[in-house]
Motif scaffolding. Sequence first.
Motif, PDB file in Angstrom:
ATOM      1  N   UNK A 143      49.092  67.778  36.886  1.00  0.00           N
ATOM      2  CA  UNK A 143      50.433  67.812  36.297  1.00  0.00           C
ATOM      3  C   UNK A 143      51.038  69.206  36.386  1.00  0.00           C
ATOM      4  N   UNK A 144      50.229  70.214  36.099  1.00  0.00           N
ATOM      5  CA  UNK A 144      50.725  71.595  36.181  1.00  0.00           C
ATOM      6  C   UNK A 144      51.142  71.930  37.605  1.00  0.00           C
ATOM      7  N   UNK A 145      50.346  71.509  38.582  1.00  0.00           N
ATOM      8  CA  UNK A 145      50.703  71.748  39.980  1.00  0.00           C
ATOM      9  C   UNK A 145      52.001  71.038  40.341  1.00  0.00           C
ATOM     10  N   UNK A 146      52.164  69.798  39.881  1.00  0.00           N
ATOM     11  CA  UNK A 146      53.404  69.066  40.140  1.00  0.00           C
ATOM     12  C   UNK A 146      54.599  69.828  39.584  1.00  0.00           C
ATOM     13  N   UNK A 147      54.439  70.357  38.379  1.00  0.00           N
ATOM     14  CA  UNK A 147      55.538  71.089  37.755  1.00  0.00           C
ATOM     15  C   UNK A 147      55.880  72.347  38.542  1.00  0.00           C
ATOM     16  N   UNK A 148      54.870  73.139  38.891  1.00  0.00           N
ATOM     17  CA  UNK A 148      55.122  74.381  39.614  1.00  0.00           C
ATOM     18  C   UNK A 148      55.785  74.127  40.970  1.00  0.00           C
ATOM     19  N   UNK A 192      72.651  82.750  34.641  1.00  0.00           N
ATOM     20  CA  UNK A 192      71.761  82.324  35.731  1.00  0.00           C
ATOM     21  C   UNK A 192      71.915  80.832  36.010  1.00  0.00           C
ATOM     22  N   UNK A 193      72.005  80.031  34.954  1.00  0.00           N
ATOM     23  CA  UNK A 193      72.186  78.583  35.133  1.00  0.00           C
ATOM     24  C   UNK A 193      73.451  78.284  35.930  1.00  0.00           C
ATOM     25  N   UNK A 194      74.511  78.994  35.625  1.00  0.00           N
ATOM     26  CA  UNK A 194      75.780  78.760  36.316  1.00  0.00           C
ATOM     27  C   UNK A 194      75.731  79.221  37.767  1.00  0.00           C
ATOM     28  N   UNK A 195      75.016  80.307  38.011  1.00  0.00           N
ATOM     29  CA  UNK A 195      75.042  80.945  39.330  1.00  0.00           C
ATOM     30  C   UNK A 195      74.041  80.361  40.311  1.00  0.00           C
ATOM     31  N   UNK A 196      72.913  79.861  39.798  1.00  0.00           N
ATOM     32  CA  UNK A 196      71.831  79.428  40.675  1.00  0.00           C
ATOM     33  C   UNK A 196      71.772  77.913  40.797  1.00  0.00           C
ATOM     34  N   UNK A 197      70.976  77.467  41.742  1.00  0.00           N
ATOM     35  CA  UNK A 197      70.681  76.046  41.915  1.00  0.00           C
ATOM     36  C   UNK A 197      69.186  75.841  41.716  1.00  0.00           C
ATOM     37  N   UNK A 198      68.763  74.584  41.618  1.00  0.00           N
ATOM     38  CA  UNK A 198      67.346  74.282  41.537  1.00  0.00           C
ATOM     39  C   UNK A 198      66.852  74.233  40.111  1.00  0.00           C
ATOM     40  N   UNK A 199      65.619  74.678  39.891  1.00  0.00           N
ATOM     41  CA  UNK A 199      64.966  74.552  38.593  1.00  0.00           C
ATOM     42  C   UNK A 199      64.347  75.867  38.152  1.00  0.00           C
ATOM     43  N   UNK A 200      64.807  76.365  37.016  1.00  0.00           N
ATOM     44  CA  UNK A 200      64.247  77.555  36.393  1.00  0.00           C
ATOM     45  C   UNK A 200      63.260  77.103  35.327  1.00  0.00           C
ATOM     46  N   UNK A 201      62.013  77.510  35.460  1.00  0.00           N
ATOM     47  CA  UNK A 201      60.966  77.028  34.567  1.00  0.00           C
ATOM     48  C   UNK A 201      60.536  78.090  33.566  1.00  0.00           C
ATOM     49  N   UNK A 202      60.385  77.665  32.302  1.00  0.00           N
ATOM     50  CA  UNK A 202      59.811  78.500  31.259  1.00  0.00           C
ATOM     51  C   UNK A 202      58.376  78.038  31.055  1.00  0.00           C
TER      52      UNK A 202
END
Length: 204
Positions: free
Chosen positions: A47-52, A120-130
């Motif tokens: 699951x962690x690998x899928x997320x990353x 950053x949310x407005x400027x970038x695309x994709x997924x930012x992960x915490x």
Amino acid sequence: MAKVTLTAFTTLDGVVQAPGGPDEDRDGGFEHGGWLAPYVDEDMNRFVLEAFRTATGLLLGRRTYQIFAAHWPQVTDADYPIAGRLNALPKYVASRTLEKTEWHNSTLLTGDAVKEVAELKERLEGELQIHGSGNLAHSLMAHGLIDEYRLMVFPVLLGTGKRLFADGTAPAALDVVDSRTTGAGGAIHVYRPAGRPEYGLVGS
């Protein structure tokens, strides 16, 4: 616009402090560091690998950044299949005390973290992960900036420690978009915000 996701290891009573080792975070005299170790198995790692693999960038607080930066640059894909990707990904570090970042492709966010992440949310695309980064997560939750929660809940009670959803968390309803279990007894749930909670009278 980018999506912000939060992935967290949590005990059944909501503690997220120091899952990885005894000295990871002793704030408040916490003595239960490393509580995750008995539950690490292939299902959890998968699951962690899928997320990353879906990440296009990482959002990290100071403490988590320092833990990651001390570990991942020494790891290769031969050791852990996603290491090369993590080392290459853009990393945005929210801290008012760090003076510089040395991990490859890291950017220091020294201003207001909420404002900078919103930009950053407005400027970038994709997924930012915490990952980890409890203080940062609390700030972003309070301002509605987290789009998805990926919680791995394990069958252990600690009674003390930092919690992901601490007192004062804003009321919110969540939709369940995925749920599974691990062989070691963990429960993995993926949630998305669904507005304010609804209230009523049970049985009416």
